[in-house]
Design an enzyme around this catalytic site. Sequence first.
Site, PDB file in Angstrom:
ATOM      1  CG  ASP A  96      -2.083   0.931   0.965  1.00 41.78           C
ATOM      2  OD1 ASP A  96      -2.017   1.855  -0.101  1.00 41.78           O
ATOM      3  OD2 ASP A  96      -3.266   0.666   1.549  1.00 41.78           O
TER       4      ASP A  96
HETATM    5  C1  BGC Z   1      -5.169   3.184  -0.104  1.00 50.65           C
HETATM    6  C2  BGC Z   1      -5.218   2.079  -0.941  1.00 50.65           C
HETATM    7  C3  BGC Z   1      -5.280   2.651  -2.340  1.00 50.65           C
HETATM    8  C4  BGC Z   1      -4.072   3.362  -2.301  1.00 50.65           C
HETATM    9  C5  BGC Z   1      -3.463   3.920  -3.745  1.00 50.65           C
HETATM   10  C6  BGC Z   1      -3.895   4.096  -0.106  1.00 50.65           C
HETATM   11  O1  BGC Z   1      -4.015   5.074   0.853  1.00 50.65           O
HETATM   12  O2  BGC Z   1      -5.054   2.372   1.373  1.00 50.65           O
HETATM   13  O3  BGC Z   1      -6.636   1.619  -0.751  1.00 50.65           O
HETATM   14  O4  BGC Z   1      -5.353   1.696  -3.072  1.00 50.65           O
HETATM   15  O5  BGC Z   1      -3.871   4.174  -1.556  1.00 50.65           O
HETATM   16  O6  BGC Z   1      -4.543   5.053  -4.075  1.00 50.65           O
END
Ligand code: BGC
Length: 741
Positions: free
Chosen positions: A286
């Site tokens: 993530d």
């Molecule tokens: C979130 C994810 C997301 C990623 C990319 C993160 O802050 O937890 O769910 O896919 O950002 O945008």
Amino acid sequence: MRSLHPKLRNIRVALLTALLAIVSPGLRAATPAEIEKKIDALIARMTIEEKLGQMSQKVFADLSDKTKEEIRRGRWGSLYSGGTPAQKAEAQRIALKESRLGIPLIYAQDVIHGLTTTFPIPLGQAASWDPELVRQAARVAARETAAAGIHWTFSPMMDIARDPRWGRIAEGFGEDPQLASRMAVAMVRGYQGDSLEAADSIAACAKHYVGYGAAEAGRDYNTTWIPENLLRDVYLAPFQAAREAGLATYMSAFNNLNGVPASANAFTLRQVLRDEWKFDGFVVSDYTAIAELIPHGYASDAADAALKGILGGVEMEMVSTTYWDHGKELVANKQLDPKLLDQAVRDILRIKFRLGLFDAKGQYTPVPAAPPAAAALETARKLAAESLVLLKNQNGALPLAQSIGKIAVIGPLADSARDQLGTWAMGPTDTARTPLAALREALGAGRVVYAPGLKNSQDESHDGFAPAVEAARGADAVLLFLGEEASLSGEASSRAYLDLPGAQEALVNEVAQAGKPAIAVILAGRPLTFHNVAAKAGAVLYCWHPGTMGGPAIADVILGKLAPSGRLPVTFPRTVGQVPIYYNHLNTGRPAAETGPAAEEKYQSKYLDVSFTPEYPFGFGLSYTTFAYGSPHLSAPRMRVGDSLTVSAEVANTGTVEADETVQLYIRQLAASLAQPVRELKDFRRVHLKPGASQTVEFTLPSSALAFHKGAQLVTEPGAFQVWIAPHSSAGTPGQFTLVP
Ligand code: BGC
């Protein structure tokens, strides 16, 4: 030239095609062995920088000369979000034609519940209990996404959540592993289609692996402690189901899981995912989760974070750059075995090949952005309608009679296109049809008086109350559109209170003075607590954030064109103090009694100041008709391990409206070497019944469905079981059977 006989011509074409396929395998799908050979050849030629580049992903912020040069050098394996279609096409052209090895970029985006056409938030989709429709919606999303030149979505999110304070409960499928698994599989199939290589297929990403939804106190990014049996039976279950459905990628989560951050957790990422499940796609971290290993207290510095991320099993680093910055020195210092880099790159390239990015699909030609297609809007309308849950309907307050005179539309969420789309909405707001617009269209503007009362859900001002009360006075019925605006759920949007925010309750109290029949229509990203409002309303319709076509779907149900058929995918508490409250809990040694003399007993597991039962149980939802359930009938009183039983019950539509009912199969093992939940959903089915009609609904229950984990071991223990076929998790009379060795 003499023309060939048509038969010979056909043979010649077939021969030429076969020959072409041999010399240019791009024209047909490559076999797995061919893909591995191509990967071998590439890896053999790659420098360590090119490998670390493949393992790096950044936000596509611009296509500056610097970014172009980086792409030429192979600095990035993936770009995500941002970038116009033309920029995507150009960046990809550079990667394919001007980089040394011609490895394509993989473009990603958070297409969570639709791109151009916004479907209900995933929690709302789960409330449909209709996996086939959810699959169709994901197919629409895949088509729109692929047309925009994007290859990969960071969806489905399948974190089990038992805590509505956690804002991200909106993004998942609720509290139950069975329902969440069915939804997760449906979305994966919808996105990936029959083959990843197809022009309209995109790769799915199961997130957030794993345990993220168990954040302590519902505070986002918080620590999780999950015993292995619970982890496997509940939290890992949808991720495993998605794997079995052919999922391409996983995203490692932000949370610390049992002391080790999920983004460096070799137990979940290597032992479970690779050794046990044999996953051969790749894992992306993530957002900056690798760099966050430092504040987690798990890595001492960026180099240590890179080392632990790679050793842990995260193959692509999102946004932070520890792999790129330190990978080379870690290999030089002999801290990192270069074979681990090869393994990571191999998994990433495998998905790029499976997607066909080295071939035609990689060379994207931008097409002008199109508005949602009529068929897409139809699917969105259907799914939105199926997601609506009728929680209360006193004396048939709903549906409103078509002949009704005037209605007052009040509340901050009646006409807020942006808010009805919900968190992570990517689509345009101008195509979203609000409830106000849909009601005006259905009834004629003259019969709809609109007075929002509040500017938005958090508005504390009472300035708009007077016109709202006046509108109510002049109307035959009042529709109160209450709830939460989109920004109050989703990431970093946890709440400590679950009440209607702002002055909404005060508005309801004021409007009640008008003495007109009131209906509460609640739009929200989580279960809210609204006991007093429900007490004042004749009916409560829970709508989640229903997406682009939320307005028409809500109007169809309010005006009785459709009977509501959604069922709760998550337990609704009476008050935030009951949280976590979920239906599949253990029994305790002192379970509380709800009624009868036993309910007077003090020393039971309950509260002094509020009931221990939920406001609305998991699986619950009313219809405009009534359904009656016969007792469950079992094909035998005993089942051998390895066999299966059939369990059936007669379900009858005893009302006057044709409608769908979601028939739910639950079991309980009464005694086991690890105590089992008081109920567990094992299967469900939507059936459509005309008034007066009945149907025998039959489920097959294999003994494998009775298994549970003891640590890593999946066991099936003989013993006594109860089984329910019921309309929700708190209803029904159980049948009994015994599992024998
Ligand atoms: C979130 C994810 C997301 C990623 C990319 C993160 O802050 O937890 O769910 O896919 O950002 O945008």
